[in-house]
Design a protein around this motif. Structure first.
Motif, PDB file in Angstrom:
ATOM      1  N   ASP A   1      -3.732   3.658  -4.399  1.00  0.00           N
ATOM      2  CA  ASP A   1      -2.328   2.432  -4.645  1.00  0.00           C
ATOM      3  C   ASP A   1      -1.310   2.789  -5.331  1.00  0.00           C
ATOM      4  N   TYR A   2      -1.023   4.553  -5.197  1.00  0.00           N
ATOM      5  CA  TYR A   2       0.529   4.820  -5.441  1.00  0.00           C
ATOM      6  C   TYR A   2       0.962   6.001  -4.709  1.00  0.00           C
ATOM      7  N   THR A   3       2.060   6.162  -4.519  1.00  0.00           N
ATOM      8  CA  THR A   3       2.937   7.797  -3.733  1.00  0.00           C
ATOM      9  C   THR A   3       3.509   7.966  -5.158  1.00  0.00           C
TER      10      THR A   3
ATOM     11  N   TRP B   1       6.938   3.970   4.486  1.00  0.00           N
ATOM     12  CA  TRP B   1       5.367   3.636   5.303  1.00  0.00           C
ATOM     13  C   TRP B   1       3.777   3.888   5.868  1.00  0.00           C
ATOM     14  N   ARG B   2       3.519   2.816   6.046  1.00  0.00           N
ATOM     15  CA  ARG B   2       1.884   2.736   6.094  1.00  0.00           C
ATOM     16  C   ARG B   2       2.041   2.721   7.396  1.00  0.00           C
TER      17      ARG B   2
ATOM     18  N   THR C   1      -4.606  -0.310  -1.842  1.00  0.00           N
ATOM     19  CA  THR C   1      -6.179   0.333  -1.834  1.00  0.00           C
ATOM     20  C   THR C   1      -6.832   0.593  -0.592  1.00  0.00           C
ATOM     21  N   GLY C   2      -7.358   2.425   0.005  1.00  0.00           N
ATOM     22  CA  GLY C   2      -8.036   1.881   0.697  1.00  0.00           C
ATOM     23  C   GLY C   2      -7.048   3.228   1.569  1.00  0.00           C
TER      24      GLY C   2
ATOM     25  N   ASP D   1       3.286  13.424  -4.658  1.00  0.00           N
ATOM     26  CA  ASP D   1       1.632  13.051  -4.698  1.00  0.00           C
ATOM     27  C   ASP D   1       1.003  11.306  -5.295  1.00  0.00           C
ATOM     28  N   THR D   2       0.093  11.176  -4.771  1.00  0.00           N
ATOM     29  CA  THR D   2      -0.302   9.882  -5.050  1.00  0.00           C
ATOM     30  C   THR D   2      -1.729   9.391  -6.447  1.00  0.00           C
TER      31      THR D   2
END
Length: 144
Positions: free
Chosen positions: A49-51, A75-76, A109-110, A139-140
């Protein structure tokens, strides 16, 4: 076909399929990410849920007449459909002695795959400007 032979065939077939899919990592670092133009894409990564994307040591390529900035967008990946985009960030600190830092906290999230893309260099969205980045860090994990 005996059991051993079937296991071997399944292993080879599975390995072949995995080789076709782009690799996705969690945190990663790239050095000498050079000669990247507008629309250049990073490698893929998996995210929660974070980048955070950081650039250190930015230099415009052969075009010195443009502003020292690079626009980065996350981008997802959505298979067989246009990818989802998130906020665009303008990086300038990496052109000096600092590090440019972009954070995206609205990432769902996923287990999806993500990438960033260069959207503009020196404000230019077309043409030939390029950027060289000495270090790219993704960093995630917000905790660190």
């Amino acid at each position: 076909m005996n059991k051993k032979a079937r296991v071997g065939v399944v292993a080879v077939a599975t390995t072949g399929l995995m080789a076709l899919a782009p690799l996705a990592f969690a945190n990663w670092t790239a050095y000498n990410w050079d000669n990247k133009g507008v629309n250049a894409e990073s490698q893929r990564w998996s995210d929660g849920d974070y980048t955070q994307v950081q650039f250190t040591g930015c230099h415009n390529g052969y075009t010195s007449y443009i502003a020292d900035s690079v626009d980065v967008q996350v981008w997802r990946v959505i298979n067989n459909w246009p990818d989802d985009s998130y906020d665009k960030k303008t990086f300038t600190a990496c052109y000096g002695a600092g590090t440019s830092n972009g954070e995206w906290s609205e990432i769902p999230t996923g287990t999806a795959q993500y990438y960033f893309q260069i959207m503009a260099i020196g404000g230019k969205t077309v043409g030939g400007p390029t950027v060289d980045v000495e270090k790219v860090y993704v960093d995630t994990t917000k905790a660190d």
